[in-house]
Design an enzyme around this catalytic site. Structure first.
Site, PDB file in Angstrom:
ATOM      1  N   LYS A 149       0.824  -1.326  -0.144  1.00  0.00           N
ATOM      2  CA  LYS A 149      -0.025   0.063  -0.055  1.00  0.00           C
ATOM      3  C   LYS A 149       0.888   1.209  -0.014  1.00  0.00           C
ATOM      4  CE  LYS A 149      -3.208   2.673   3.083  1.00  0.00           C
ATOM      5  NZ  LYS A 149      -3.960   2.807   4.379  1.00  0.00           N
ATOM      6  N   ASP A 183      -2.539  10.229   3.516  1.00  0.00           N
ATOM      7  CA  ASP A 183      -3.897   9.903   3.686  1.00  0.00           C
ATOM      8  C   ASP A 183      -4.687  11.022   4.336  1.00  0.00           C
ATOM      9  OD1 ASP A 183      -6.297   8.759   3.903  1.00  0.00           O
ATOM     10  OD2 ASP A 183      -5.624   7.128   5.328  1.00  0.00           O
ATOM     11  N   LYS A 203     -10.084  13.097   7.761  1.00  0.00           N
ATOM     12  CA  LYS A 203      -9.769  12.911   9.128  1.00  0.00           C
ATOM     13  C   LYS A 203      -9.621  14.220   9.955  1.00  0.00           C
ATOM     14  CE  LYS A 203      -6.610   9.045   7.992  1.00  0.00           C
ATOM     15  NZ  LYS A 203      -7.256   7.818   8.875  1.00  0.00           N
ATOM     16  N   ASP A 208       1.712   6.361   5.500  1.00  0.00           N
ATOM     17  CA  ASP A 208       0.605   5.631   4.957  1.00  0.00           C
ATOM     18  C   ASP A 208       1.214   4.843   3.655  1.00  0.00           C
ATOM     19  OD1 ASP A 208      -1.604   4.426   5.589  1.00  0.00           O
ATOM     20  OD2 ASP A 208      -2.994   5.721   4.362  1.00  0.00           O
ATOM     21  N   ASP A 237     -12.225   7.294   3.729  1.00  0.00           N
ATOM     22  CA  ASP A 237     -11.060   6.984   4.320  1.00  0.00           C
ATOM     23  C   ASP A 237     -10.600   5.577   4.443  1.00  0.00           C
ATOM     24  OD1 ASP A 237      -8.749   7.821   5.873  1.00  0.00           O
ATOM     25  OD2 ASP A 237      -9.988   7.956   7.933  1.00  0.00           O
ATOM     26  N   GLU A 282      -9.362   3.546   2.174  1.00  0.00           N
ATOM     27  CA  GLU A 282      -8.674   3.648   0.857  1.00  0.00           C
ATOM     28  C   GLU A 282      -7.799   2.607   0.545  1.00  0.00           C
ATOM     29  OE1 GLU A 282      -7.776   5.472   3.196  1.00  0.00           O
ATOM     30  OE2 GLU A 282      -5.591   4.989   3.243  1.00  0.00           O
ATOM     31  N   ARG A 338      -7.551  -0.371   1.132  1.00  0.00           N
ATOM     32  CA  ARG A 338      -8.191  -1.861   0.531  1.00  0.00           C
ATOM     33  C   ARG A 338      -8.462  -1.452  -0.970  1.00  0.00           C
ATOM     34  NH1 ARG A 338     -12.732  -1.926   5.317  1.00  0.00           N
ATOM     35  NH2 ARG A 338     -10.893  -0.714   6.348  1.00  0.00           N
TER      36      ARG A 338
HETATM   37  N1  BES Z   1      -4.262   4.646   6.890  1.00  0.00           N
HETATM   38  C1  BES Z   1      -5.247   4.449   7.688  1.00  0.00           C
HETATM   39  C2  BES Z   1      -5.299   3.394   8.665  1.00  0.00           C
HETATM   40  C3  BES Z   1      -3.965   4.062   9.996  1.00  0.00           C
HETATM   41  C4  BES Z   1      -4.653   4.427  10.966  1.00  0.00           C
HETATM   42  C5  BES Z   1      -2.723   3.870   9.812  1.00  0.00           C
HETATM   43  C6  BES Z   1      -3.691   4.954  12.116  1.00  0.00           C
HETATM   44  C7  BES Z   1      -1.872   4.158  10.735  1.00  0.00           C
HETATM   45  C8  BES Z   1      -2.329   4.808  11.729  1.00  0.00           C
HETATM   46  C9  BES Z   1      -6.501   3.995   7.085  1.00  0.00           C
HETATM   47  O1  BES Z   1      -6.512   4.441   5.382  1.00  0.00           O
HETATM   48  C10 BES Z   1      -7.714   4.394   7.567  1.00  0.00           C
HETATM   49  O2  BES Z   1      -7.952   5.439   7.527  1.00  0.00           O
HETATM   50  N2  BES Z   1      -8.536   3.497   8.027  1.00  0.00           N
HETATM   51  C11 BES Z   1      -9.723   3.610   8.611  1.00  0.00           C
HETATM   52  C12 BES Z   1     -10.666   2.642   8.300  1.00  0.00           C
HETATM   53  C13 BES Z   1     -12.196   2.892   8.732  1.00  0.00           C
HETATM   54  C14 BES Z   1     -12.559   4.160   7.960  1.00  0.00           C
HETATM   55  C15 BES Z   1     -13.037   1.729   8.446  1.00  0.00           C
HETATM   56  C16 BES Z   1      -9.370   3.789  10.074  1.00  0.00           C
HETATM   57  O3  BES Z   1      -8.694   2.845  10.601  1.00  0.00           O
HETATM   58  O4  BES Z   1     -10.083   4.455  10.906  1.00  0.00           O
HETATM   59 ZN    ZN Z   2      -4.662   4.895   4.727  1.00  0.00          ZN
HETATM   60 MN    MN Z   3      -7.716   6.131   5.318  1.00  0.00          MN
END
Ligand code: BES
Ligand code: ZN
Ligand code: MN
Length: 495
Positions: A268, A273, A280, A291, A350, A352, A354
């Site tokens: 990834k 992000d 966010k 990210d 968010d 993204e 996947r």
């Molecule tokens: N890049 C983030 C995940 C992340 C969070 C990495 C904290 C490192 C530290 C990912 O793209 C994300 O935002 N995931 C969301 C998914 C949710 C919207 C289902 C998350 O984990 O909040």
């Molecule tokens: Zn992310």
């Molecule tokens: Mn995200």
């Protein structure tokens, strides 16, 4: 820094600094006891005076030590019964931190002559190389003030008893040096800000690797037009709001037999992000520059594997872009079509990671890999579940899962097996498309893995969620280089 495993007798060997250990309660290690005799019981006196306790990581420098050493550095090794690899790592780390403040240009460590529990000379070598890399690593800083002068220390010897053990330790030092060179690249890329480390920057980093390792690494970089031709509608939906163009980076490393199926690594590479329209919160959003650490891990492993000339074949696929809000950005509720043909309702922009990974996983089928491992800072939920200790490990193949778990243990870069049962995938049901891209609050790391699982049928697949392990927050915030050690251990031991 030059690293060697040597046979070094405390009475004859010369060095700028001898590093010798003392256990808890002032119990002298073998080398310390030998030295004590040569120094007229000076060490015993220091223990009696209470200057040396043997507490793990405590150091005392004896400048102008008599005998053949210009300096002696005493290091606490903690309890003798508990002295294992973690303790070895900590003691050596403390020692080298002190040595590098002296004028010593070389040093010899005798800590490696002690019994390090539950390991062997090979891993003592590897751990040593990792500690040296940890001490020497400098973040790519953009500060305009003067940089500290490089330390005088150029060479470290570790004393190892036994010829066979010495050979093993040398091999460990060699492997460790290759692995840490890959980790340094991974860390640098994670630490660089998103205005420098863009998708284009990741692509040129891959191309530079191919130039350095002309005979073993090949790289192809696909631009937006080519990505569109591949019908990667899911990947493209993530880049829709960004002014930075996306890239699909495909690397091949050939070190094994010509016809041997490759091991695939899929990364990834979200260079920033923001969350997109599902934006966010502002707090700590700067950290979302990391990210792309899955992508950086793929590049780090390629660098390490090529520099060690590992006898394996690898294919790497990196899907890289930014996730930004704008008038052209994907909106919650939008439905996109992935390269696999399956449609996805983007309920949360968010989620993204996947969306870019599913198309990269579909693409990698072309290389008929024997196994596919994707690496991603995928979910905050994984950090909640496992913290910063273990990466989350999800797999549809028990053997692969066990091999990666064991590699993580050996490399001290752990991954913890998590379920990917079909039942969880129910949370991804959509009224309007084949699936939704989010599955609600519960089991967030698992439903993310279940989403990916819908794109890997017929392939042996594992997914490493490194959201908690690729980065440390706080005063020393920055990239860690994980899980390069785990993956390298897996590759070194793969048949
Ligand atoms: N890049 C983030 C995940 C992340 C969070 C990495 C904290 C490192 C530290 C990912 O793209 C994300 O935002 N995931 C969301 C998914 C949710 C919207 C289902 C998350 O984990 O909040
Ligand atoms: Zn992310
Ligand atoms: Mn995200």
């Amino acid at each position: 820094m030059e690293l060697h495993a040597i046979a070094a007798d405390t009475s004859r060997h010369r060095t700028d600094c001898a590093i010798v250990g003392v256990y808890e309660k002032g119990l002298l290690s073998t080398a310390a006891a030998d030295l004590d005799k040569q120094l007229g019981k000076q060490l015993t006196r220091l223990v009696k005076q209470g200057d040396v306790s043997g507490k793990l990581g405590e150091t005392l420098l004896l400048p102008e030590a008599k005998g053949s050493f210009a300096r002696v550095l005493l290091v606490g090794m903690g309890s003798k019964d508990k002295f294992g690899r973690k303790q070895y790592r900590k003691a050596l780390h403390a020692a080298l931190n002190t040595v590098k403040k002296t004028g010593s240009s070389n040093a010899t460590s005798y800590l490696s002559q002690e019994t390090v529990a539950a390991t062997n000379a090979y891993y003592v070598g590897r751990t040593t190389a990792e500690v040296v890399a940890q001490i020497s690593y400098r973040v790519p800083d953009l500060k305009t003030s003067g940089k500290p002068a490089p330390p005088a220390l150029k060479k470290l010897n570790i004393a190892i008893l036994g010829t066979q053990e010495r050979t093993q330790a040398e091999k460990g030092l060699h492997h460790g040096t290759g692995i840490t060179s890959g980790m340094a690249l991974t860390r640098d890329l994670g630490n660089l800000p998103a205005n420098i480390c863009t998708p284009t920057y990741l692509a040129s980093t891959a191309q530079e690797l191919a130039r350095t390792h002309r005979s073993s690494i090949k790289v192809r970089v696909l631009d937006q037009t080519e990505i569109r031709k591949l019908k990667m509608g899911s990947f493209l939906s993530v880049t829709a709001g960004s002014a930075q163009p996306p890239r699909l980076i495909v690397l091949e490393y050939k070190g094994g037999k010509t016809k041997a199926a490759p091991i695939a690594l899929v990364g990834k590479g979200i260079t920033f992000d923001t969350g997109g329209i599902s934006i966010k919160p502002a707090a700590a959003m700067d950290e979302m520059k990391y990210d792309m650490c899955g992508a950086a891990t793929v590049l780090g492993v390629f660098k390490a594997a090529a520099s060690l000339k590992l006898p394996v074949n690898l294919v790497g696929v990196i899907a890289t872009c930014e996730n930004m809000p704008s008038g052209t950005a994907t909106k919650p509720g939008d439905i996109v079509k992935s390269m696999s043909g399956q449609t996805i309702e983007v309920l949360n922009t968010d989620a993204e990671g996947r969306l870019v990974l599913c198309d990269a996983l579909t693409y990698v089928r072309r290389h008929t890999p024997k196994v596919v491992i994707d690496i991603a800072t995928l979910t905050g939920a994984c950090v909640v579940a496992l913290g910063n200790q273990y990466s989350g490990l999800f797999s549809n193949d028990a053997e692969l899962s066990a091999a990666l778990t064991n590699a993580g243990k050996r490399a001290e870069d752990g991954a913890w097996p998590m379920p990917v049962d079909e039942e969880y995938a129910d949370q991804l049901k959509s009224n309007f498309a084949d699936m939704a891209n989010v599955g609600g609050r519960e089991a967030g790391a698992i439903t993310a893995a279940c989403f990916l699982a819908k794109f890997v049928h017929g392939m042996k697949w594992a997914h490493l969620d490194i959201a908690g392990t690729a980065w440390v927050s706080g005063a020393n915030k920055g990239g860690t280089g994980r899980p390069v050690p785990l993956l390298m251990d897996y590759l070194i031991n793969s048949k």
